[in-house]
Design an enzyme around this catalytic site. Structure first.
Site, mmCIF file in Angstrom:
data_model
loop_
_atom_site.group_PDB
_atom_site.id
_atom_site.type_symbol
_atom_site.label_atom_id
_atom_site.label_comp_id
_atom_site.label_asym_id
_atom_site.label_seq_id
_atom_site.Cartn_x
_atom_site.Cartn_y
_atom_site.Cartn_z
ATOM 1 N N ARG A 175 31.954 -23.171 -2.040
ATOM 2 C CA ARG A 175 30.815 -24.111 -1.999
ATOM 3 C C ARG A 175 29.523 -23.371 -1.643
ATOM 4 O O ARG A 175 29.485 -22.516 -0.782
ATOM 5 C CB ARG A 175 31.071 -25.201 -0.958
ATOM 6 C CG ARG A 175 29.841 -26.084 -0.742
ATOM 7 C CD ARG A 175 30.158 -27.329 0.015
ATOM 8 N NE ARG A 175 30.764 -27.075 1.308
ATOM 9 C CZ ARG A 175 31.246 -28.034 2.089
ATOM 10 N NH1 ARG A 175 31.205 -29.290 1.697
ATOM 11 N NH2 ARG A 175 31.783 -27.747 3.252
ATOM 12 N N ARG A 177 35.315 -40.798 12.071
ATOM 13 C CA ARG A 177 36.224 -39.650 12.121
ATOM 14 C C ARG A 177 37.402 -39.893 13.047
ATOM 15 O O ARG A 177 38.288 -39.056 13.141
ATOM 16 C CB ARG A 177 35.497 -38.408 12.648
ATOM 17 C CG ARG A 177 34.428 -37.875 11.735
ATOM 18 C CD ARG A 177 35.061 -37.269 10.514
ATOM 19 N NE ARG A 177 34.933 -35.852 10.399
ATOM 20 C CZ ARG A 177 33.997 -35.239 9.699
ATOM 21 N NH1 ARG A 177 33.057 -35.915 9.081
ATOM 22 N NH2 ARG A 177 33.990 -33.935 9.598
ATOM 23 N N ARG A 218 39.139 -27.357 10.986
ATOM 24 C CA ARG A 218 38.645 -28.666 10.515
ATOM 25 C C ARG A 218 39.789 -29.478 9.902
ATOM 26 O O ARG A 218 39.872 -30.695 10.076
ATOM 27 C CB ARG A 218 37.508 -28.463 9.503
ATOM 28 C CG ARG A 218 36.193 -28.074 10.175
ATOM 29 C CD ARG A 218 35.255 -27.373 9.228
ATOM 30 N NE ARG A 218 34.878 -28.161 8.083
ATOM 31 C CZ ARG A 218 34.425 -27.638 6.933
ATOM 32 N NH1 ARG A 218 34.305 -26.334 6.792
ATOM 33 N NH2 ARG A 218 34.098 -28.429 5.942
ATOM 34 N N ARG A 263 27.743 -22.741 4.093
ATOM 35 C CA ARG A 263 27.784 -23.374 5.412
ATOM 36 C C ARG A 263 28.523 -22.478 6.394
ATOM 37 O O ARG A 263 29.574 -21.932 6.054
ATOM 38 C CB ARG A 263 28.487 -24.740 5.304
ATOM 39 C CG ARG A 263 27.505 -25.884 5.195
ATOM 40 C CD ARG A 263 28.141 -27.185 4.892
ATOM 41 N NE ARG A 263 29.260 -27.577 5.760
ATOM 42 C CZ ARG A 263 29.900 -28.740 5.657
ATOM 43 N NH1 ARG A 263 29.534 -29.606 4.738
ATOM 44 N NH2 ARG A 263 30.897 -29.030 6.450
ATOM 45 N N LYS A 265 33.810 -35.824 -0.570
ATOM 46 C CA LYS A 265 33.151 -37.009 0.007
ATOM 47 C C LYS A 265 31.648 -36.984 -0.296
ATOM 48 O O LYS A 265 31.085 -37.964 -0.763
ATOM 49 C CB LYS A 265 33.377 -37.077 1.524
ATOM 50 C CG LYS A 265 34.831 -37.166 1.943
ATOM 51 C CD LYS A 265 35.002 -37.299 3.444
ATOM 52 C CE LYS A 265 34.518 -36.100 4.232
ATOM 53 N NZ LYS A 265 35.275 -34.857 3.991
HETATM 54 P P1 AP5 Z 1 32.059 -31.768 -1.006
HETATM 55 O O1 AP5 Z 1 31.669 -32.962 -1.792
HETATM 56 O O2 AP5 Z 1 30.961 -31.009 -0.334
HETATM 57 O O3 AP5 Z 1 33.240 -32.134 0.028
HETATM 58 P P2 AP5 Z 1 33.248 -32.947 1.384
HETATM 59 O O4 AP5 Z 1 34.437 -33.837 1.372
HETATM 60 O O5 AP5 Z 1 31.907 -33.571 1.616
HETATM 61 O O6 AP5 Z 1 33.524 -31.745 2.400
HETATM 62 P P3 AP5 Z 1 32.833 -31.370 3.783
HETATM 63 O O7 AP5 Z 1 33.188 -29.941 4.050
HETATM 64 O O8 AP5 Z 1 31.384 -31.713 3.779
HETATM 65 O O9 AP5 Z 1 33.613 -32.314 4.747
HETATM 66 P P4 AP5 Z 1 33.715 -32.239 6.254
HETATM 67 O O10 AP5 Z 1 34.266 -33.561 6.578
HETATM 68 O O11 AP5 Z 1 34.477 -31.078 6.756
HETATM 69 O O12 AP5 Z 1 32.197 -31.918 6.747
HETATM 70 P P5 AP5 Z 1 31.054 -32.798 7.373
HETATM 71 O O13 AP5 Z 1 29.769 -32.273 6.874
HETATM 72 O O14 AP5 Z 1 31.323 -34.245 7.256
HETATM 73 O O15 AP5 Z 1 32.856 -30.770 -1.974
HETATM 74 C C1 AP5 Z 1 33.339 -29.512 -1.492
HETATM 75 C C2 AP5 Z 1 33.258 -28.452 -2.595
HETATM 76 O O16 AP5 Z 1 34.177 -28.831 -3.635
HETATM 77 C C3 AP5 Z 1 31.872 -28.338 -3.284
HETATM 78 O O17 AP5 Z 1 31.623 -27.012 -3.637
HETATM 79 C C4 AP5 Z 1 32.003 -29.223 -4.533
HETATM 80 O O18 AP5 Z 1 31.167 -28.787 -5.571
HETATM 81 C C5 AP5 Z 1 33.493 -29.033 -4.877
HETATM 82 N N1 AP5 Z 1 34.078 -30.226 -5.494
HETATM 83 C C6 AP5 Z 1 33.785 -31.538 -5.244
HETATM 84 N N2 AP5 Z 1 34.522 -32.348 -6.027
HETATM 85 C C7 AP5 Z 1 35.329 -31.528 -6.763
HETATM 86 C C8 AP5 Z 1 36.323 -31.762 -7.753
HETATM 87 N N3 AP5 Z 1 36.645 -33.011 -8.157
HETATM 88 N N4 AP5 Z 1 36.948 -30.687 -8.308
HETATM 89 C C9 AP5 Z 1 36.641 -29.416 -7.935
HETATM 90 N N5 AP5 Z 1 35.680 -29.129 -6.999
HETATM 91 C C10 AP5 Z 1 35.045 -30.178 -6.436
HETATM 92 O O19 AP5 Z 1 31.193 -32.430 8.919
HETATM 93 C C11 AP5 Z 1 30.891 -31.124 9.387
HETATM 94 C C12 AP5 Z 1 31.013 -31.096 10.904
HETATM 95 O O20 AP5 Z 1 30.036 -31.979 11.496
HETATM 96 C C13 AP5 Z 1 32.355 -31.568 11.473
HETATM 97 O O21 AP5 Z 1 33.305 -30.514 11.494
HETATM 98 C C14 AP5 Z 1 31.939 -32.031 12.873
HETATM 99 O O22 AP5 Z 1 31.753 -30.940 13.738
HETATM 100 C C15 AP5 Z 1 30.583 -32.673 12.615
HETATM 101 N N6 AP5 Z 1 30.661 -34.116 12.297
HETATM 102 C C16 AP5 Z 1 30.289 -34.720 11.142
HETATM 103 N N7 AP5 Z 1 30.490 -36.037 11.209
HETATM 104 C C17 AP5 Z 1 31.010 -36.279 12.435
HETATM 105 C C18 AP5 Z 1 31.454 -37.463 13.091
HETATM 106 N N8 AP5 Z 1 31.430 -38.666 12.485
HETATM 107 N N9 AP5 Z 1 31.934 -37.342 14.362
HETATM 108 C C19 AP5 Z 1 31.985 -36.159 14.993
HETATM 109 N N10 AP5 Z 1 31.593 -34.993 14.405
HETATM 110 C C20 AP5 Z 1 31.116 -35.062 13.142
HETATM 111 MG MG MG Z 2 30.347 -33.243 2.982
#
Ligand code: AP5
Ligand code: MG
Length: 222
Positions: free
Chosen positions: A132, A93, A176, A165, A18
């Protein structure tokens, strides 16, 4: 020239790409990249009240309470930087957040134009997240195997140290994923019912996936 704002929701499990694709969408379509995860991590790093209230939930891999995240979203959506539209990375979410986003956008005479679902099998996600590495200074994201930095542990873009992270630990990743399937996956039907959902195969190189994202955005609802 006045053009209508563009609002793009990115859906998909942790590690689906994402953040990676949201950055590309923001650059290509000149919209704001609005990542609630990045904003929350910033609050935690600054030790703000919001950060202190959120940190424990994030460490456990649970969702931060809706009202806290909603406040943060409201402030960003009403900023000038969001006037041309946003790509929402990590928001909504759950159904309550999706309804709130609809309401906030309606006040601005906008709506979710397209919800892109990055489909990646659970089996691939653990390897993506465990490898990552992110730059704490500029936010650039790498992967130790698929997109390694030129110098190990050092950001190509700004030279700062790369970090892992705290929620990219196996036990927290599994939580998660559980939370995603229980609370976020029902949004696929929510947006499909509105005709806004487009599914994108998230397996492939970063460029291949972005090509599919562009293609899916061509058929966004009008
Ligand atoms: P990356 O692009 O970083 O993936 P991502 O989908 O952004 O994964 P996240 O771990 O950031 O998602 P998440 O939803 O768990 O975390 P968030 O920060 O939103 O890619 C991942 C890895 O894969 C990288 O190393 C990249 O290089 C690699 N990659 C990418 N594309 C690839 C491909 N095509 N092929 C191979 N490799 C690839 O949330 C974190 C926490 O914050 C949550 O758990 C929660 O506690 C809180 N939070 C955030 N938003 C909310 C909300 N709206 N409501 C409540 N709590 C929230
Ligand atoms: Mg992310």
């Amino acid at each position: 020239m006045l053009t209508r704002a563009l609002d793009v929701v990115l859906l998909g499990p942790p590690g689906a790409g994402k953040g990676t694709q949201a950055k590309r969408i923001a650059a290509a379509f000149e919209v704001l990249h609005l990542s609630t995860g990045d904003l929350l991590r910033d609050e935690v790093a600054r030790g703000s009240d919001m950060g202190k209230a959120s940190e424990a939930f994030m460490k456990r891999g649970e969702l931060v309470p809706d009202e806290l995240v909603g406040k943060m979203l409201f402030a960003r959506l009403h900023s000038q930087s969001a006037a041309a539209g946003c790509t929402y990375d990590g928001y909504p979410r759950n159904t309550e957040q999706a309804i709130l986003l609809d309401g906030l956008l309606a006040e601005l005479n906008r709506r979710v134009d397209v919800a892109l679902y990055l489909n990646v099998p659970d089996a691939d996600l653990l390897a993506r997240l465990a490898g990552r590495r992110s730059c704490a200074a500029c936010g650039a994201v790498f992967h130790v195997v698929t997109t390694p930095p030129k110098v190990e542990g050092v950001c190509d873009a700004c030279g700062a140290a790369l970090v892992q992270r705290p929620d990219d630990e196996e036990g927290v990743i599994r939580e998660r994923l559980r939370v995603y399937h229980a609370q976020t996956a029902p949004l696929l039907k929510f947006y499909a019912d509105r005709g806004a959902l487009r599914e994108v195969d998230g397996v492939g190189t970063l460029d291949e996936v972005f090509g599919r994202v562009r293609e899916a955005m061509r058929s966004k609802r009008r």
